[in-house]
Write an enzyme that holds these catalytic residues in place. Structure first.
Site, PDB file in Angstrom:
ATOM      1  N   GLY A  40       0.873  -1.174   0.000  1.00 39.73           N
ATOM      2  CA  GLY A  40       0.000   0.000   0.000  1.00 39.73           C
ATOM      3  C   GLY A  40       0.905   1.217   0.000  1.00 39.73           C
ATOM      4  N   ASN A 186       5.562   9.846 -10.794  1.00 40.16           N
ATOM      5  CA  ASN A 186       6.476   9.229 -11.757  1.00 40.16           C
ATOM      6  C   ASN A 186       6.129   9.685 -13.173  1.00 40.16           C
ATOM      7  OD1 ASN A 186       4.343   7.653 -12.701  1.00 40.16           O
ATOM      8  ND2 ASN A 186       4.943   5.837 -11.534  1.00 40.16           N
ATOM      9  N   THR A 222       9.806  11.460 -10.808  1.00 36.89           N
ATOM     10  CA  THR A 222      10.792  10.387 -10.710  1.00 36.89           C
ATOM     11  C   THR A 222      10.849   9.642 -12.048  1.00 36.89           C
ATOM     12  OG1 THR A 222       9.151   8.875  -9.764  1.00 36.89           O
ATOM     13  CG2 THR A 222      10.501  10.119  -8.212  1.00 36.89           C
ATOM     14  N   THR A 245      20.963   9.310 -10.875  1.00 37.34           N
ATOM     15  CA  THR A 245      21.195   8.349  -9.802  1.00 37.34           C
ATOM     16  C   THR A 245      22.193   7.300 -10.270  1.00 37.34           C
ATOM     17  OG1 THR A 245      20.099   6.953  -8.170  1.00 37.34           O
ATOM     18  CG2 THR A 245      19.220   6.854 -10.396  1.00 37.34           C
ATOM     19  N   ASP A 258       7.702   4.671  -3.573  1.00 39.44           N
ATOM     20  CA  ASP A 258       7.273   4.903  -2.186  1.00 39.44           C
ATOM     21  C   ASP A 258       8.476   5.032  -1.258  1.00 39.44           C
ATOM     22  OD1 ASP A 258       4.662   4.639  -3.095  1.00 39.44           O
ATOM     23  OD2 ASP A 258       4.603   2.495  -2.644  1.00 39.44           O
TER      24      ASP A 258
HETATM   25  O1  RIB Z   1       3.611   1.375  -4.881  1.00 38.84           O
HETATM   26  C1  RIB Z   1       3.638   0.011  -4.613  1.00 38.84           C
HETATM   27  C2  RIB Z   1       2.386  -0.429  -3.938  1.00 38.84           C
HETATM   28  O2  RIB Z   1       1.302  -0.231  -4.817  1.00 38.84           O
HETATM   29  C3  RIB Z   1       2.324  -1.883  -3.554  1.00 38.84           C
HETATM   30  O3  RIB Z   1       2.804  -2.132  -2.270  1.00 38.84           O
HETATM   31  C4  RIB Z   1       0.850  -2.214  -3.701  1.00 38.84           C
HETATM   32  O4  RIB Z   1       0.230  -2.476  -2.480  1.00 38.84           O
HETATM   33  C5  RIB Z   1       0.231  -1.017  -4.404  1.00 38.84           C
HETATM   34  O5  RIB Z   1      -0.502  -0.250  -3.539  1.00 38.84           O
END
Ligand code: RIB
Ligand code: NA
Length: 311
Positions: A40, A186, A222, A245, A258
Site C-alpha cells: 500500500g 512518476n 521520478t 542516480t 514509495d
Molecule cells: O507502490 C507500490 C504499492 O502499490 C504496492 O505495495 C501495492 O500495495 C500497491 O498499492
C-alpha cells in the site's frame, strides 16, 4: 506530541507472484515464487520514513480481519504510531495482486476495500497530529476527497505537504496542486495529468513546468534509473534540475517510488533547510537500495543499513 511525518493513506496486503514475464489477457503462465508482504503506497512511505529514523504516525483504515490485525502489528514492529489506525467490520483490508517479471517490472491490481472508508471523521480525530506534524504525506489509494481534506488541513496549518498522485486520475481536483508543497509523481502519472508525453528528461521538465503552473510550490518527477527532475516555483527562470542516480542491479522495482517519497519526507522533517535537489539525490539512493531486493517494505533499508553520509 508532534510527529515528524504523518501519512494519511493506504494499507494493502501484497500478494506477489514472480514470473518470467507478465501474462497476456486470457493466458496462464507458470511463476516461480509466491509471497505475501506488507504494501500500500501510504504505509510503504510511512514505513520508509520510520526506518530512516522519523517519528511517524499513520492515519488509515484496515478491516477487522486477519490481514488487518497483522498490519497493525507491522506498524508497531516498525515503531509507527497506530493511534489513528482504524478497523472496520464493513470492508476487508485492502489487497494488491502483484506480478513481478524477470526484469523487475510489475503489474498491480489493487482492491482498496477498507481504505475507501477512511473519511472526515477519522481526520477530525487525527487533527492534532495533522496540524502539528513537520510533514504530511498523501496519495490516491484512499478516497480522493479524504486526501484533499487532509492536504488542506495540514497546508492551512503550515505543515509541509507532499502529495503523490498515485495511482493517477485524469480529472484531478485543481485544489490538489495548490495544497501541495511538493507534488511528486512518476513519468506515467505526470503524462496522464498533463498530457505531455514523458519519454526524455527534457519532456519531464516540460511536464513539471505544467504542474508548477497549476499551483504546486515544487514538483519532483521520478524517472526510475534516470533519477528525477526537480522544479521549484521560487526559481521560475531556470526551473528544471535533473538529479541523476547511480546504476544498480534491479531485482524488483515494486514500491521504489514509495521508498523515495518516504525518504524525502524524512529529509524534509529532519533537514528543513536542505535544498530539495539534495534531498532528492539522497532519496534516490535510498530507493536504489530497495530495488536490489525482492519485495516492497521487505526491501526498504533502515538507517543502520545506509551510508552515514545520507544522514
Ligand atoms: O507502490 C507500490 C504499492 O502499490 C504496492 O505495495 C501495492 O500495495 C500497491 O498499492
Ligand atoms: Na524491492
Amino acid at each position: 506530541e508532534a510527529f515528524d511525518v504523518v501519512v494519511v493513506g493506504s494499507c494493502m496486503t501484497d500478494l506477489v507472484s514472480q514470473a518470467p514475464r507478465l501474462p497476456k489477457a486470457g493466458e496462464t503462465i507458470h511463476g516461480h515464487k509466491f509471497f505475501i508482504g506488507f504494501g500500500g503506497k501510504g504505509a510503504n512511505q510511512c514505513i520508509q520514513a520510520a526506518r530512516m529514523g522519523a517519528k511517524t504516525a499513520m492515519v488509515c483504515k484496515v478491516g477487522k480481519d486477519f490481514f488487518g490485525e497483522n498490519y497493525i502489528q507491522n506498524f508497531k514492529d516498525n515503531g509507527v504510531s497506530t493511534e489513528f489506525v482504524g478497523q472496520t467490520v464493513d470492508s476487508a483490508t485492502g489487497a494488491a495482486s502483484i506480478i513481478v517479471n524477470d526484469a523487475g517490472e510489475n503489474a498491480i491490481v489493487i482492491v482498496a476495500g477498507a481504505n475507501l472508508l477512511l473519511g472526515g471523521e477519522d481526520l477530525r480525530r487525527a487533527l492534532p497530529a495533522l496540524s502539528h506534524a513537520k510533514v504530511m504525506v498523501c496519495q490516491l489509494e484512499i478516497s480522493p476527497d479524504t486526501s484533499l481534506q487532509a492536504l488542506r488541513l495540514s497546508h492551512e496549518n503550515n505543515v509541509k505537504t507532499i502529495f503523490n498522485p498515485a495511482p493517477a486520475i485524469p480529472d484531478l481536483d485543481p485544489e490538489f496542486y495548490r495544497a501541495s508543497d511538493v507534488f511528486c509523481c512518476n513519468e506515467s502519472e505526470a503524462e496522464l495529468l498533463t498530457g505531455v508525453a514523458v519519454a526524455s528528461i527534457e519532456d519531464a521538465g516540460r511536464a513539471g513546468e505544467e504542474l508548477l503552473r497549476r499551483g504546486c510550490s515544487s514538483v519532483i518527477i521520478t524517472l526510475g534509473s534516470r533519477g528525477c527532475v526537480v522544479l521549484s516555483a521560487q526559481e521560475p527562470s531556470s526551473p528544471s534540475h535533473h538529479v541523476p542516480t547511480k546504476p544498480v542491479t534491479t531485482v524488483d522495482t515494486t514500491g521504489a517510488g514509495d521508498s523515495f517519497i518516504g525518504a524525502l519526507a524524512f529529509y524534509m522533517a529532519h533537514f528543513p533547510t536542505m535544498s530539495l535537489e539534495e534531498m532528492a539525490r539522497r532519496a534516490n539512493q535510498v530507493a536504489g537500495v530497495s530495488v536490489q531486493t525482492i519485495g516492497t517494505q521487505a526491501s526498504y533499508p533502515s538507517k543502520k543499513d545506509l551510508p552515514t553520509d545520507l544522514f
